[in-house]
Design a protein around this motif. Structure first.
Motif, short mmCIF file in Angstrom:
data_model
loop_
_atom_site.label_atom_id
_atom_site.label_comp_id
_atom_site.label_asym_id
_atom_site.label_seq_id
_atom_site.Cartn_x
_atom_site.Cartn_y
_atom_site.Cartn_z
N VAL A 1 29.16 35.74 39.32
CA VAL A 1 30.09 34.15 39.86
C VAL A 1 31.20 34.43 40.05
O VAL A 1 31.26 33.70 40.60
CB VAL A 1 29.96 33.29 38.10
N ALA A 2 32.16 34.79 39.92
CA ALA A 2 33.30 35.19 41.14
C ALA A 2 32.81 35.31 42.22
O ALA A 2 33.16 34.41 42.74
CB ALA A 2 34.00 36.34 40.25
N LEU B 1 31.30 30.99 48.71
CA LEU B 1 30.54 30.10 49.31
C LEU B 1 31.15 29.17 50.44
O LEU B 1 30.53 28.35 51.28
CB LEU B 1 30.44 28.88 48.24
N PHE C 1 23.95 35.13 47.38
CA PHE C 1 23.45 34.24 46.34
C PHE C 1 21.62 34.51 46.25
O PHE C 1 22.09 33.09 45.60
CB PHE C 1 23.60 32.45 47.24
N ARG D 1 29.92 34.71 43.88
CA ARG D 1 29.14 33.84 44.85
C ARG D 1 30.78 32.50 44.84
O ARG D 1 30.51 31.78 45.80
CB ARG D 1 28.41 33.50 43.66
N GLU D 2 31.85 31.85 44.34
CA GLU D 2 32.63 31.34 44.45
C GLU D 2 32.98 31.33 44.92
O GLU D 2 33.83 30.35 45.84
CB GLU D 2 33.35 31.32 42.59
N THR D 3 33.71 32.54 45.34
CA THR D 3 34.67 33.54 45.98
C THR D 3 34.11 33.09 47.57
O THR D 3 34.64 32.67 48.66
CB THR D 3 35.56 35.03 46.02
#
Length: 221
Positions: free
Chosen positions: A152-153, A159, A145, A155-157
């Motif tokens: 971005v994908a 998080l 992070f 990080r979203e996965t």
């Protein structure tokens, strides 16, 4: 949940954060009173094994649990842009790890002084396991992070897993603290009295701190 709906809970999250600070500060004060008034003080370099040991519970509560809770709350509650919130989150966790290292060292130093075996109790298993996973969690968060290489994908996965791990580790650290207080009370063969009640309230406020931190995070997201 829609962004406007989430914002409805922000004032409540702020109030819960204040409550969390109250519980955390009370736990630290009670711990400080216990160690100074009943246990002879805190000194890592002392010739007294008890004073060396006392560094351990104090730093694991103030330096590890409280600072980790601050890091969790600060991720959403610090009034700044997202990058500053993430920096605060990372630095506070790093402070918690650093002080935790000193606290764990104090426990091993105490064991050497009095000739106790290391890592024999459930408290020590939970405590050291939590600390190791806490360090791995920090490294995972830093590389996923903070560094710009992660997409971005990704990080979203990651998080939700990062958030779950952080919450779990906070409760694991509190579990370690409570079992540590129980273990110490058993060793001292405490009867019902002022010192016993003081230790009980210290543990209670520590647990309430963790619950309030978790609730503030839930309301802030």
């Amino acid at each position: 949940m829609h962004t406007t709906e989430r914002h409805r809970f922000r004032p409540m999250a702020s109030r819960v954060t204040v409550l969390a600070h109250f519980f955390g500060v009370m736990a630290i004060i009670l711990m400080f009173v216990w160690l100074l008034h009943y246990r002879g003080g805190i000194d890592l370099d002392s010739d007294s094994s008890d004073r060396v040991f006392n560094v351990h519970p104090f730093l694991m509560l103030f330096g590890f649990i409280f600072m980790a809770g601050e890091a969790i709350m600060g991720y959403r509650m610090v009034p700044a842009e997202r990058k500053i919130q993430k920096l605060f989150h990372m630095v506070m966790h790093l402070i918690a790890i650093s002080l935790g290292i000193v606290g764990i060292y104090a426990a091993f130093k105490y064991h050497d002084k009095v000739g106790l075996t290391d890592m024999y109790s459930l408290h020590s298993w939970i405590g050291l396991g939590t600390f190791i996973f806490f360090g791995l969690q920090w490294l995972f968060g830093f590389f996923t992070f903070w560094l710009p290489q992660s997409s971005v994908a990704t990080r979203e996965t990651m998080l939700p897993w990062h958030i779950f791990s952080g919450r779990a580790l906070l409760y694991m650290s509190i579990c370690a603290a409570l079992t540590g207080l129980m273990q110490k009370a058993t060793f001292m063969q405490l009867q019902h009295g002022n010192e016993s009640r003081l230790m009980n309230f210290t543990g209670l406020f520590t647990l309430l701190f963790g619950l309030a931190v978790d609730l503030s995070l839930s309301l802030a997201f």
